[in-house]
Write an enzyme that holds these catalytic residues in place. Structure first.
Site, PDB file in Angstrom:
ATOM      1  N   CYS A   1       0.864  -1.183   0.000  1.00  0.00           N
ATOM      2  CA  CYS A   1       0.000   0.000   0.000  1.00  0.00           C
ATOM      3  C   CYS A   1       0.899   1.231   0.000  1.00  0.00           C
ATOM      4  O   CYS A   1       2.117   1.118  -0.176  1.00  0.00           O
ATOM      5  CB  CYS A   1      -0.953  -0.005   1.191  1.00  0.00           C
ATOM      6  SG  CYS A   1      -0.119  -0.079   2.796  1.00  0.00           S
ATOM      7  N   THR A   2       0.335   2.393   0.219  1.00  0.00           N
ATOM      8  CA  THR A   2       1.089   3.640   0.093  1.00  0.00           C
ATOM      9  C   THR A   2       2.256   3.719   1.072  1.00  0.00           C
ATOM     10  O   THR A   2       3.401   3.932   0.667  1.00  0.00           O
ATOM     11  CB  THR A   2       0.169   4.849   0.313  1.00  0.00           C
ATOM     12  OG1 THR A   2      -0.943   4.756  -0.572  1.00  0.00           O
ATOM     13  CG2 THR A   2       0.904   6.148   0.045  1.00  0.00           C
TER      14      THR A   2
END
Length: 427
Positions: free
Chosen positions: A139-140
């Protein structure tokens, strides 16, 4: 400098912060910086619908193993491996990992929002793709993967016949750390969507023209290539409301007719899985299996085993994680609650004892209690009903789960008092 000093101060203050993965970025233009630092308590950092102790999978027991960027990079070259992008689809549209052709397979869950992730993970077609594979999640910045990997491991613990990955890993520090480790890009293609004023992150040594060519994103109106989200435009279809890309040429039209804006998922008519897993029951079964590997955890066997002698229960050294067979933990009670109202609401049989939990300083009841039922069967029945329907006391919804021993405790506790009403505190 001030932020660095603050982070160092936290580590000096408490060992809890020694493992905190602080992310610091230098050289950010002044108009892109945060205006201030805010710290607040929240039930859930990411809206997976896992807020609350009875739903959220234990990160300590079930979270995936962390891989540094270099190890994650190497893992993407392996066969029998799948990479799951746990971000929303509109983020993935700007950039994603592109593993080598003979390496791992990338899976995009096509999420409109994070609350759809548990439904996607519970879908049979999803579990078939992950079964018997090494699973890499990203994810980020690494926050969403903590819960996502824990939920996957919890599901596989309960249902290993349909879902049993070889291993579950998450990228430490997320895409943000990876593109700093591989400033030329590595296996990353495109831009990393950000929720702050920077809006996006790109590999530092990669040519801007190459980044643009790798990014496969379009204006939702004219369909020409456009790779930036600006103007806070949203999809107008139903309750969707996800961000959409609008190019400079189409902005006037978009503002004049916002009902004409449609995201990529709505354009193709994509519908997310509707069936949500029973998160409370899932957590209970997973933790029971974690304590007693190989033991059945369906409701009938649970009820039967609850009546067995203490010789079949976990030993004292495991008591910290054990389920109290005949006790319930009830939270978010109104201050008007009584023992009689609890007995009526739980509908599992007679209540033997209610231990009202109080503030150590004031002695006042704060809304939670432990309830001992007449038998383990009665407790299991009440917990099962609570997992399926809302239980209310004086019109307020309360949370009910099986109580757990946090340490080797004596029951009833030394400060237990048999009383109908909760204490109001010391004078």
């Amino acid at each position: 400098r001030n932020i660095r000093d603050f982070c160092l101060g936290l580590r000096a203050l408490d060992d809890l912060f020694r493992e905190t993965d602080f992310k610091l970025t230098d050289g950010v233009p002044s108009d892109k910086l945060f205006k201030s630092l805010s710290i607040r308590k929240t039930q859930e950092l990411v809206a997976y619908g896992l807020a609350g102790g009875e739903k959220a999978p234990s990160l300590k027991k079930f979270a995936g193993d962390h891989l540094e960027a270099t190890d994650y990079h190497q893992a993407m070259t392996k066969k029998d491996t799948v990479i799951v992008d746990v971000r929303n689809q509109y983020e993935s549209a700007l950039g994603h990992f592109a593993p080598p052709q003979d390496g791992a397979e990338l899976i995009d869950p096509q999420l409109r929002n994070s609350i759809e992730f548990p439904k996607w993970l519970a879908a049979p077609e999803t579990q078939k793709k992950l079964h018997n594979k090494t699973v890499l999640m990203y994810c980020t910045g690494g926050i969403r993967c903590e819960r996502a990997t824990a939920l996957l491991n919890q599901m596989s613990t309960v249902n290993p016949e349909q879902l049993k990955p070889k291993a579950v890993y998450e990228l430490r520090g997320g895409i943000e750390r990876y593109v700093k480790t591989y400033p030329e890009g590595g296996f990353w293609k495109g831009k990393n969507y950000l929720f702050d004023r920077r809006a996006e992150q790109t590999p530092g040594d990669k040519d801007e023209g190459q980044v643009e060519n790798e990014t496969d994103a379009k204006c939702c109106l004219c369909r020409q290539k456009w790779t930036v989200y600006r103007g806070k435009f949203k999809c107008s279809q139903g309750l969707c409301g996800v961000p959409v890309i609008v190019c400079d040429t189409c902005r006037t039209e978009a503002r004049a007719n916002p009902k004409g804006l449609t995201c990529e998922l709505c354009k193709v008519g994509y519908k997310a899985p509707k069936t949500a897993p029973d998160l409370i029951n899932l957590k209970r079964k997973a933790e029971e299996k974690k304590l007693s590997p190989g033991q059945p955890t369906d409701s009938s066997s649970s009820n039967a085993s609850a009546e067995e002698s203490s010789s079949s229960r976990p030993s004292k050294k495991h008591k910290a994680d054990s389920v109290c067979a005949d006790r319930l933990f009830v939270a978010r009670c109104p201050l008007t609650v009584t023992k009689t109202k609890l007995e009526q609401a739980l509908n599992g049989g007679p209540v033997e004892r209610v231990h009202w939990l109080t503030d150590r300083r004031t002695g006042a009841f704060y809304g939670s209690c432990q309830v001992q039922m007449a038998s383990s069967v009665a407790a299991a029945k009440a917990a099962s009903v609570a997992a399926k329907t809302s239980i209310k006391i004086d019109k307020k919804k309360v949370r009910v789960s099986m109580a757990r021993s946090k340490d080797i405790e004596k029951w009833p506790p030394a400060n237990y008092e048999d009383r109908e009403y909760p204490p109001v505190g010391r004078a």
